[in-house]
Design a protein around this motif. Structure first.
Motif, PDB file in Angstrom:
ATOM      1  N   ASP A 260      40.626  13.949 -16.056  1.00  0.00           N
ATOM      2  CA  ASP A 260      39.184  14.146 -15.950  1.00  0.00           C
ATOM      3  C   ASP A 260      38.754  14.043 -14.489  1.00  0.00           C
ATOM      4  O   ASP A 260      39.071  13.072 -13.811  1.00  0.00           O
ATOM      5  CB  ASP A 260      38.462  13.084 -16.788  1.00  0.00           C
TER       6      ASP A 260
ATOM      7  N   LYS B 145      43.838  21.853 -26.932  1.00  0.00           N
ATOM      8  CA  LYS B 145      43.625  20.578 -27.609  1.00  0.00           C
ATOM      9  C   LYS B 145      44.865  20.174 -28.395  1.00  0.00           C
ATOM     10  O   LYS B 145      45.484  21.004 -29.058  1.00  0.00           O
ATOM     11  CB  LYS B 145      42.412  20.676 -28.535  1.00  0.00           C
TER      12      LYS B 145
ATOM     13  N   THR C  42      39.128  18.992 -24.231  1.00  0.00           N
ATOM     14  CA  THR C  42      37.899  18.504 -23.603  1.00  0.00           C
ATOM     15  C   THR C  42      38.190  18.000 -22.189  1.00  0.00           C
ATOM     16  O   THR C  42      39.341  17.829 -21.794  1.00  0.00           O
ATOM     17  CB  THR C  42      37.297  17.354 -24.424  1.00  0.00           C
ATOM     18  N   ASN C  43      37.131  17.738 -21.432  1.00  0.00           N
ATOM     19  CA  ASN C  43      37.296  17.228 -20.074  1.00  0.00           C
ATOM     20  C   ASN C  43      37.933  15.847 -20.053  1.00  0.00           C
ATOM     21  O   ASN C  43      38.454  15.422 -19.019  1.00  0.00           O
ATOM     22  CB  ASN C  43      35.936  17.168 -19.376  1.00  0.00           C
TER      23      ASN C  43
END
Length: 412
Positions: free
Chosen positions: A194, A280, A206-207
């Motif tokens: 991240d 993912k 996702t981040n």
């Protein structure tokens, strides 16, 4: 056979010989013209200097355990870019190499090996995976520096998958790729985290997803404060940090420090031209969940690998449309310039081959015509004395004959 016929055949033979010689020379020169995206096999990066300079040099870094040159993920990506470039910018001169490094398999990776990477013993040797990455980073840095010196106007387009993506990320972190970098593509990156300075145009993670290597580096930094405690206490500290990653509550300052120490921070100047994609639940680039299950004993590395192999292998051109479009745009924006070629030890340029071939033919004809002229001159030179010698003899014989006739008449 008449002499003119023999001469004509000889001239034809000499001209044919000259033509064959010039064809061979031209063939030698055109071998380098075909180097690039469309060659049958890319060269190893250690042999890059055997190619002439190009406007863009594509460098592919395969994943763990994949066979050279590119492996199963980078090869289709290169082919798609080649097809697009051939259609949009056929004038571009492009070359390609594959990164010459071990790309070791992860067959020996298990929970004990992961624990060793996080809590290494003082006498422990470097894990094979880490050693392989180090060698890949060193080779990519060497290549970038050598090409910048040999071909100053050449741009680098680098693509790495899995272990190769970690190699590319760390090479970017060194700053050695900044000067001539056109773009970098990292797929299924173990060093994803991240806040990384990358552009993520494709992918479904996702981040707050963390790659396996990034997680291990962070866990190692997080466990440093418990180095003087017993192993049970250290494992508790590790699990606390691991759950923070899984829940998205990581201390970003501690994470950034860990990435800096691992040389995994992509320079800000490279952010607009570095493209990352992560799916993912890919256990390599979205590893927090899998790593938590492994570290708590509810799963094994083999099980996680089996469950996530299809996802980790899903980085196809069809799943990377925006990334490919972005790279396409950078290639299309390159100026229409004539590339300055570096000296090549073997082969000739097309123009030089043509000139030399024509020269060989001309010399052959001139030599033959000179030979004929000299031969005619020798014949003329030798013909005069023969006639001069024959005339007195003939006159002497004629005079003798007349004398014999006269004598005979007198006797009669």
């Amino acid at each position: 056979m008449s002499r003119p016929g023999r001469r004509n055949r000889l001239v034809a033979f000499l001209l044919l010989t000259a033509l064959v010689a010039s064809t061979i020379m031209l063939g030698t020169s055109s071998a380098h013209a075909d180097d690039g995206w469309w060659s049958t096999q890319p060269l190893a990066s250690t042999h890059a200097k055997q190619q002439g300079c190009a406007q863009v040099l594509f460098v592919g870094a395969r994943g763990s355990g994949e066979a050279a040159p590119y492996g199963n993920t980078i090869a289709p990506l290169e082919q798609e870019l080649a097809a697009r470039t051939a259609k949009a910018r056929p004038d571009l001169k492009l070359a390609q190499v594959y990164l010459d490094y071990p790309a070791v398999s992860l067959d020996d990776m298990n929970a004990a090996a992961i624990e060793q990477m996080v809590l290494p013993a003082a006498s422990a040797s470097t894990p094979p995976y880490s050693d392989s990455v180090d060698k890949g980073v060193a080779e990519l840095q060497r290549l970038a520096v050598a090409e910048a010196k040999r071909c100053p106007s050449e741009k680098l387009l680098v693509a790495g998958f899995s272990q190769g993506a970690e190699v590319v990320t760390r090479a970017l972190g060194s700053g050695n790729l900044d000067a001539n970098l056109l773009g970098a593509i990292v797929l299924g990156n173990p060093l994803r985290y991240d806040g990384q300075n990358v552009s993520e145009l494709d992918g479904t993670a996702t981040n707050r997803s963390y790659g396996l290597s990034a997680a291990l580096y962070y866990l190692r930094a997080a466990s440093a404060s418990s180095a003087d405690k017993d192993k049970n206490e250290q494992m508790k500290q590790l699990l606390t940090a691991l759950f923070a990653m899984f829940n998205g509550t990581v201390d970003n300052r501690q994470l950034d420090a860990a990435m800096d120490s691992a040389r995994a921070t992509v320079p800000g100047v490279d952010a607009p031209r570095t493209y990352s994609a992560c799916m993912k639940d890919d256990p390599v680039c979205d590893a927090a969940g899998a790593l938590t299950r492994i570290m708590t004993g509810s799963s094994s590395v083999a099980q996680e690998h089996a469950n996530g192999s299809a996802t980790h292998g899903s980085y196809t051109p069809q799943n990377l449309p925006k990334t490919l479009d972005a790279v396409d745009a950078k290639l299309a924006a390159l100026p229409h310039v004539e590339v300055q070629q570096a000296p090549v030890k073997t082969g000739l340029t097309l123009a030089a081959g043509a000139l030399i071939g024509a020269g060989v033919a001309l010399v052959a004809v001139l030599v033959f015509l000179g030979y004929r002229a000299r031969r005619r001159a020798r014949r003329k030179a030798t013909a005069v004395p023969v006639v001069a010698r024959k005339v007195p003899v003939m006159k002497a014989r004629k005079r003798k004959g007349m004398d014999d006739t006269a004598g005979g008449s007198a006797e009669a």
